[in-house]
Design an enzyme around this catalytic site. Sequence first.
Site, PDB file in Angstrom:
ATOM      1  N   GLY A  15      33.185  38.326  32.462  1.00 24.60           N
ATOM      2  CA  GLY A  15      34.057  37.280  32.975  1.00 24.60           C
ATOM      3  C   GLY A  15      33.285  36.196  33.703  1.00 24.60           C
ATOM      4  O   GLY A  15      33.858  35.454  34.512  1.00 24.60           O
ATOM      5  N   ASP A  60      33.134  40.520  22.291  1.00 29.28           N
ATOM      6  CA  ASP A  60      34.482  41.011  22.558  1.00 29.28           C
ATOM      7  C   ASP A  60      34.319  42.333  23.307  1.00 29.28           C
ATOM      8  O   ASP A  60      33.928  43.343  22.717  1.00 29.28           O
ATOM      9  CB  ASP A  60      35.227  41.220  21.243  1.00 29.28           C
ATOM     10  CG  ASP A  60      36.608  41.820  21.431  1.00 29.28           C
ATOM     11  OD1 ASP A  60      36.998  42.108  22.589  1.00 29.28           O
ATOM     12  OD2 ASP A  60      37.299  42.029  20.414  1.00 29.28           O
ATOM     13  N   LEU A  61      34.596  42.329  24.601  1.00 29.18           N
ATOM     14  CA  LEU A  61      34.314  43.495  25.427  1.00 29.18           C
ATOM     15  C   LEU A  61      35.317  44.627  25.242  1.00 29.18           C
ATOM     16  O   LEU A  61      35.166  45.679  25.856  1.00 29.18           O
ATOM     17  CB  LEU A  61      34.244  43.088  26.899  1.00 29.18           C
ATOM     18  CG  LEU A  61      33.100  42.130  27.243  1.00 29.18           C
ATOM     19  CD1 LEU A  61      33.109  41.806  28.731  1.00 29.18           C
ATOM     20  CD2 LEU A  61      31.748  42.703  26.826  1.00 29.18           C
ATOM     21  N   TYR A 154      50.616  45.422  36.328  1.00 24.53           N
ATOM     22  CA  TYR A 154      49.377  44.855  36.883  1.00 24.53           C
ATOM     23  C   TYR A 154      48.890  45.686  38.065  1.00 24.53           C
ATOM     24  O   TYR A 154      47.712  46.050  38.146  1.00 24.53           O
ATOM     25  CB  TYR A 154      49.634  43.410  37.316  1.00 24.53           C
ATOM     26  CG  TYR A 154      48.537  42.821  38.178  1.00 24.53           C
ATOM     27  CD1 TYR A 154      47.343  42.410  37.619  1.00 24.53           C
ATOM     28  CD2 TYR A 154      48.716  42.668  39.548  1.00 24.53           C
ATOM     29  CE1 TYR A 154      46.337  41.862  38.401  1.00 24.53           C
ATOM     30  CE2 TYR A 154      47.726  42.122  40.344  1.00 24.53           C
ATOM     31  CZ  TYR A 154      46.535  41.723  39.768  1.00 24.53           C
ATOM     32  OH  TYR A 154      45.541  41.188  40.554  1.00 24.53           O
ATOM     33  N   LYS A 158      45.363  47.852  38.515  1.00 32.18           N
ATOM     34  CA  LYS A 158      44.379  47.562  39.551  1.00 32.18           C
ATOM     35  C   LYS A 158      44.179  48.761  40.485  1.00 32.18           C
ATOM     36  O   LYS A 158      43.070  48.989  40.982  1.00 32.18           O
ATOM     37  CB  LYS A 158      44.806  46.332  40.346  1.00 32.18           C
ATOM     38  CG  LYS A 158      44.626  45.020  39.586  1.00 32.18           C
ATOM     39  CD  LYS A 158      43.181  44.760  39.232  1.00 32.18           C
ATOM     40  CE  LYS A 158      42.954  43.357  38.714  1.00 32.18           C
ATOM     41  NZ  LYS A 158      41.530  43.075  38.394  1.00 32.18           N
ATOM     42  N   ILE A 187      43.334  34.604  44.184  1.00 37.41           N
ATOM     43  CA  ILE A 187      42.055  33.896  44.159  1.00 37.41           C
ATOM     44  C   ILE A 187      42.303  32.418  43.892  1.00 37.41           C
ATOM     45  O   ILE A 187      43.073  32.042  43.005  1.00 37.41           O
ATOM     46  CB  ILE A 187      41.120  34.497  43.101  1.00 37.41           C
ATOM     47  CG1 ILE A 187      40.877  35.979  43.407  1.00 37.41           C
ATOM     48  CG2 ILE A 187      39.791  33.743  43.068  1.00 37.41           C
ATOM     49  CD1 ILE A 187      40.083  36.704  42.342  1.00 37.41           C
TER      50      ILE A 187
END
Length: 239
Positions: A15, A60-61, A154, A158, A187
């Site tokens: 990223g 492409d991870l 989400y 996380k 962020i």
Amino acid sequence: MSTLPNTDRTTIVTGGTGGLGAAVTRHLLEAGWRVVVPWYDESELDRLAPHPRLEMVRADLSDEQEVEQVVARAAADESRPLYGVVNLVGGFTSGPRVHETPVEVLDAQLSLNLRIAYLVTQSALPELIRHGGGSVVCIGSAAANRPFPGAATYIASKAAVAALVQSLAVEYAGDSIRVNGLLPTMIDTPANRAAMPDADRSGWARPDDIAEVIGFLLDDSSRAVSGATIPVVNVAGTD
């Protein structure tokens, strides 16, 4: 644990072309690291200027073989061994409550926020072990500890990142590999500003501040810190 100076070390930043990642990449380059950045979205490439210690790898991870190619590139320079892994790839979604949200949304969030970090770290660990240790940093979210409605998929993904961090820290302590996670608030990136133009940004975490914390966690000065999940906020509340 290896005590090479940063100028003799390599780190991967996934990223690394994103709104946060570009700030992290620039900070680590300034600190002397050789930085390998896998990229996928060509439109983000102009966020990073060419640098003699910056190596960009299209990948492409989500693909295990392509992840292995990124790690091989990072490990190719024996004079600057792979020491750091910074997992910044992730995604956010919010909307309906759980009973109105298809399970495929959860699958997508787990893939973005957990699976990629797992794959990249898994692939890099043998190299870190071979060179006597290293440091892994993952990005979680403050929401894992302070949930809000409409983002269960989400938040769950996380929270899983935080659990992975703590598990890895225990499993690899004997190999002198430290693993830590950051729990930022929202962020302050251009994308988030555009998505929430009327939001109060006074508490949003700034990319440059997060970059400095990541730099500290990669450096030997944080050698006593592992298994931590660290809040990152804008304490000063400045814009």
